[in-house]
Design an enzyme around this catalytic site. Structure first.
Site, PDB file in Angstrom:
ATOM      1  N   THR A 159       0.839  -1.195   0.000  1.00  0.00           N
ATOM      2  CA  THR A 159       0.000   0.000   0.000  1.00  0.00           C
ATOM      3  C   THR A 159       0.880   1.253   0.000  1.00  0.00           C
ATOM      4  O   THR A 159       1.988   1.252   0.525  1.00  0.00           O
ATOM      5  CB  THR A 159      -0.943   0.018   1.221  1.00  0.00           C
ATOM      6  OG1 THR A 159      -0.191   0.223   2.419  1.00  0.00           O
ATOM      7  CG2 THR A 159      -1.715  -1.286   1.328  1.00  0.00           C
ATOM      8  N   GLY A 160       0.382   2.297  -0.629  1.00  0.00           N
ATOM      9  CA  GLY A 160       1.131   3.546  -0.684  1.00  0.00           C
ATOM     10  C   GLY A 160       2.500   3.371  -1.317  1.00  0.00           C
ATOM     11  O   GLY A 160       3.499   3.815  -0.765  1.00  0.00           O
ATOM     12  N   TYR A 199       1.832  12.175  14.682  1.00  0.00           N
ATOM     13  CA  TYR A 199       2.465  11.171  13.819  1.00  0.00           C
ATOM     14  C   TYR A 199       3.072  10.045  14.654  1.00  0.00           C
ATOM     15  O   TYR A 199       2.850   8.864  14.378  1.00  0.00           O
ATOM     16  CB  TYR A 199       3.551  11.839  12.968  1.00  0.00           C
ATOM     17  CG  TYR A 199       4.420  10.860  12.204  1.00  0.00           C
ATOM     18  CD1 TYR A 199       3.936  10.219  11.072  1.00  0.00           C
ATOM     19  CD2 TYR A 199       5.727  10.582  12.607  1.00  0.00           C
ATOM     20  CE1 TYR A 199       4.727   9.322  10.364  1.00  0.00           C
ATOM     21  CE2 TYR A 199       6.523   9.692  11.912  1.00  0.00           C
ATOM     22  CZ  TYR A 199       6.013   9.057  10.794  1.00  0.00           C
ATOM     23  OH  TYR A 199       6.799   8.169  10.096  1.00  0.00           O
ATOM     24  N   GLY A 231       8.935   6.732  -2.764  1.00  0.00           N
ATOM     25  CA  GLY A 231       9.623   6.588  -1.487  1.00  0.00           C
ATOM     26  C   GLY A 231       9.890   5.158  -1.083  1.00  0.00           C
ATOM     27  O   GLY A 231      10.215   4.287  -1.897  1.00  0.00           O
ATOM     28  N   ILE A 232       9.735   4.893   0.223  1.00  0.00           N
ATOM     29  CA  ILE A 232       9.999   3.564   0.771  1.00  0.00           C
ATOM     30  C   ILE A 232       9.072   2.532   0.146  1.00  0.00           C
ATOM     31  O   ILE A 232       9.490   1.415  -0.170  1.00  0.00           O
ATOM     32  CB  ILE A 232       9.848   3.587   2.304  1.00  0.00           C
ATOM     33  CG1 ILE A 232      10.992   4.402   2.934  1.00  0.00           C
ATOM     34  CG2 ILE A 232       9.841   2.176   2.872  1.00  0.00           C
ATOM     35  CD1 ILE A 232      10.832   4.632   4.429  1.00  0.00           C
ATOM     36  N   GLY A 233       7.807   2.878  -0.060  1.00  0.00           N
ATOM     37  CA  GLY A 233       6.861   1.928  -0.627  1.00  0.00           C
ATOM     38  C   GLY A 233       7.262   1.456  -2.010  1.00  0.00           C
ATOM     39  O   GLY A 233       7.170   0.257  -2.325  1.00  0.00           O
ATOM     40  N   THR A 284       3.671   4.230  -4.566  1.00  0.00           N
ATOM     41  CA  THR A 284       4.009   4.949  -5.797  1.00  0.00           C
ATOM     42  C   THR A 284       5.278   5.790  -5.665  1.00  0.00           C
ATOM     43  O   THR A 284       5.727   6.397  -6.640  1.00  0.00           O
ATOM     44  CB  THR A 284       2.848   5.854  -6.238  1.00  0.00           C
ATOM     45  OG1 THR A 284       2.529   6.764  -5.175  1.00  0.00           O
ATOM     46  CG2 THR A 284       1.624   5.031  -6.591  1.00  0.00           C
ATOM     47  N   SER A 336       7.899   3.284  12.532  1.00  0.00           N
ATOM     48  CA  SER A 336       8.955   4.284  12.495  1.00  0.00           C
ATOM     49  C   SER A 336       9.639   4.327  13.846  1.00  0.00           C
ATOM     50  O   SER A 336       9.025   3.982  14.875  1.00  0.00           O
ATOM     51  CB  SER A 336       8.370   5.668  12.188  1.00  0.00           C
ATOM     52  OG  SER A 336       9.313   6.702  12.411  1.00  0.00           O
TER      53      SER A 336
END
Length: 264
Positions: free
Chosen positions: A13-14, A154, A18-20, A16, A141
């Site tokens: 998921t997510g 966050y 960076g880390i994903g 598109t 995180s």
């Protein structure tokens, strides 16, 4: 160690950017059929192209869906009804003073960072249990352990990821489905790069130098004393999703450069 996921389907998921995106590419490089997810079709298409440009033989599909809502999950399930591997990476972050963070912002962070992973896991894990094998990873995180004073909302959501993952691992005891959290630290994703850009321009340094300076100033307990790459985080996730990680479950796996000052 040769990680072979050629018979597995993985939803990230997510994914598109960076880390994903790095996780999606890492899983694809190990042979998995990877489902890329983002909110917009053009970003999903761009991510698929980036992966297939690097890995021409990769098996990659995509679904545009906002998983912070039940409607988004329904869209994902209609397109991809089954998965062997689920990486709950979707998340947002922003610096915001506690006294200036509204109820609506708290709710948004909860919906995106916590509830999305809950609802997607609830949808896909039962079939993993039925087949006797599955991997679920929540991207938490180091901020879930070291709550940032300027991002309390966050940090709270990243602590919640740890709680959900640990509890779900215990719920799935003996099923062959493992559930773990992976805890990145400061990582040179597109979002962090944008945050560092003013320093790059003002000081005339490279992005890497700006990232390393940020770590030394804001996370002085870092042992590696530099910013991590998205690929370094993805490597931990790919291993956690592998058959070789069969005895690792209920764990909070840190890939944050030693920032968390604990021997546990």
């Amino acid at each position: 160690m040769l990680i072979d996921l050629s018979d597995k389907t993985a939803i990230v998921t997510g994914s598109t950017g960076g880390i994903g995106l790095a996780i999606a590419q890492g899983l694809a490089a190990s042979g998995a059929t990877v489902i890329v997810n983002g909110r917009k079709q053009d970003s999903v298409d761009a991510a698929i192209k980036q992966i297939t440009d690097a890995l021409p033989k990769a098996s990659v599909r995509g679904v545009a869906a906002d998983l912070s809502s039940a409607e988004g999950l329904a869209t994902l399930q209609a397109a991809e009804p089954k998965a062997d591997i689920l990486v709950n990476n979707l998340g947002i972050y922003a610096q915001q003073d506690f006294f200036e963070t509204s109820d609506e912002q708290w709710q948004e962070f909860f919906d995106v960072n916590v509830l999305s992973g809950v609802r997607v896991s609830r949808a896909y894990v039962p079939a993993m249990v039925d087949q006797g094998w599955g991997r679920v990873v929540f991207i938490s995180s180091e901020s879930g352990l070291n709550i940032p004073a300027d991002m309390i909302h966050y940090g709270f959501t990243k602590s919640a990821n740890l709680s959900v993952a640990r509890g779900l691992a215990k719920r799935l005891a003996g099923t062959g489905v493992t559930v773990n959290s992976v805890l990145p630290g400061p990582t040179l994703s597109e979002g962090v790069a944008a945050m560092l850009e003013p320093m790059v321009k003002k000081q005339g340094v490279s992005l890497q130098q700006a990232g390393d300076a940020f770590v030394k100033a804001k996370r002085p307990s870092s042992i590696i004393q530099r910013i991590a790459t998205t690929e370094e985080v993805a490597n931990m996730v790919v291993y956690t999703c592998s058959p070789q990680a069969s005895a690792t479950t209920g764990a909070a796996l840190r890939v944050e450069g030693g920032i968390v000052d604990s021997i546990g």
